[in-house]
Design a protein around this motif. Structure first.
Motif, short mmCIF file in Angstrom:
data_model
loop_
_atom_site.label_atom_id
_atom_site.label_comp_id
_atom_site.label_asym_id
_atom_site.label_seq_id
_atom_site.Cartn_x
_atom_site.Cartn_y
_atom_site.Cartn_z
N GLY A 235 8.43 5.58 -5.98
CA GLY A 235 8.09 4.22 -5.58
C GLY A 235 7.15 4.12 -4.39
O GLY A 235 6.66 3.04 -4.07
N GLN A 236 6.88 5.23 -3.73
CA GLN A 236 6.01 5.23 -2.55
C GLN A 236 4.54 5.08 -2.97
O GLN A 236 4.15 5.45 -4.09
N GLU A 237 3.71 4.53 -2.07
CA GLU A 237 2.26 4.57 -2.24
C GLU A 237 1.73 5.76 -1.47
O GLU A 237 1.98 5.90 -0.27
N LEU A 238 0.96 6.62 -2.15
CA LEU A 238 0.50 7.87 -1.55
C LEU A 238 -1.02 7.98 -1.72
O LEU A 238 -1.56 7.64 -2.77
N THR A 239 -1.69 8.48 -0.66
CA THR A 239 -3.13 8.73 -0.75
C THR A 239 -3.38 10.21 -0.45
O THR A 239 -2.95 10.72 0.60
N ILE A 240 -4.05 10.89 -1.38
CA ILE A 240 -4.42 12.29 -1.17
C ILE A 240 -5.94 12.36 -0.98
O ILE A 240 -6.68 11.47 -1.42
#
Length: 322
Positions: A235-240
């Motif tokens: 459910g997290q928003e992640l940016t790689i």
């Protein structure tokens, strides 16, 4: 009929050297005593002036008092790169020197160049003018000119990093702001030397002139991943993030944990920012799902090769559930 020396005209002042810019008029002053029945002329067959270069030449009187006559010899719209010489009655020898602003000879100067990284390259700039112009080189972006990239630590070899993953150039820049001479030789050229170079010709006669030469340095892609491991919870928003470098310009994209190319949609948002040869890639993953745990790759391809960088996303516990 003969004349004594006391009867002959006399030049009572030294005729000075005159220096003018091409296209302007040159005035040569001449003061004569006891002119009497003699004449001052620019013609070759009179005794008072012997003129070696008579085109556009005019003689006219500007002042007269008692026995003195002051004349000026006018060279209208002086042309040519060479000095022109006039010999007066007596031993006076003076010159009117034509000054020519600098002009770059395009056919003998370098145009835009494209070379492979690690090669030597020489840029040439030739100019004409009078006096002979001095040529200096500058970078258009005002950075230092690095003459030997290998010695300064700027030459980057993609093969030095396993799998084509490495760190972009970060060596301290050395070199000079200005380099003098017709030829500018860059040894073991690197991508950091890519850009526009200005050759500037000047000789003290305005205006100075310049020519722009753009240098392109080709090399295969390389990738750098700032963070190779990323923890995320459901459910997290992640940016790689991933950085690549290549020239010619590369094709860049992301692949998911199954190796499929990622297309922008509701859950995935690829973000790209580009400079001359650098690409800054980000992938925003909204609402992380179980299938997002695994290895994502950033891929860069051009005509010289391809590379990728891997980022592993692993699951962590939601801190709100502790």
């Amino acid at each position: 009929m003969t004349f004594g020396e006391d009867f002959l005209p006399k030049f009572i002042e030294t005729v000075p050297n005159i220096t003018v810019t091409v296209g302007r008029d040159a005035l040569l002053p001449c003061t004569v005593e006891q002119l009497k029945g003699f004449k001052v002329s620019s013609s070759n067959n009179l005794r008072v002036f012997k003129v070696k270069f008579s085109r556009n030449l005019r003689v006219f009187k500007v002042k007269s008092s008692n026995n003195l006559r002051v004349f000026k010899m006018a060279l209208l719209s002086l042309e040519g790169d060479n000095s022109q010489t006039w010999e007066t009655f007596g031993d006076f020898l003076r010159k009117a020197v034509s000054l020519v602003p600098p002009d770059i000879i395009d056919r003998e100067s370098s145009g835009d160049l494209t070379v492979r990284e690690g090669m030597d390259v020489t840029l040439t700039c030739r100019a004409k003018g009078h006096p002979p112009p001095t040529i200096v080189w500058r970078r258009e972006d005002n950075k230092n000119i690095v003459l030997d990239a290998e010695k300064s630590g700027e030459l980057m070899d993609a093969e030095a990093a396993p799998g084509g993953v490495g760190v972009g150039a970060g060596a301290d820049e050395e070199g000079s702001r200005v380099v003098e001479g017709e030829k500018l030789t860059l040894k073991k050229v690197s991508r950091l030397q890519m850009g526009s170079y200005l050759c500037i010709a000047s000789n003290g006669i305005p205006p100075s002139v310049s020519k722009r030469t753009h240098l392109r340095v080709q090399f295969p892609p390389m990738a750098w991943v700032p963070q190779q491991l990323e923890g995320a919870y459901i459910g997290q928003e992640l940016t790689i993030e991933c950085h690549t470098e290549a020239y010619p310009k590369s094709i860049n994209y992301w692949t998911n944990t199954k190796g499929d190319m990622i297309v922008a949609g509701d859950r995935y948002e690829p973000i790209v920012a580009e400079t001359t040869y650098k690409v800054y890639m980000k992938l925003r993953i909204r609402h992380v799902q179980p299938q997002d745990f695994g290895t994502f790759k950033c891929v860069a391809k051009n005509s010289l090769g391809e590379t990728d960088g891997a980022i592993k996303v692993y699951e962590i516990t939601n801190p709100l559930e502790k």
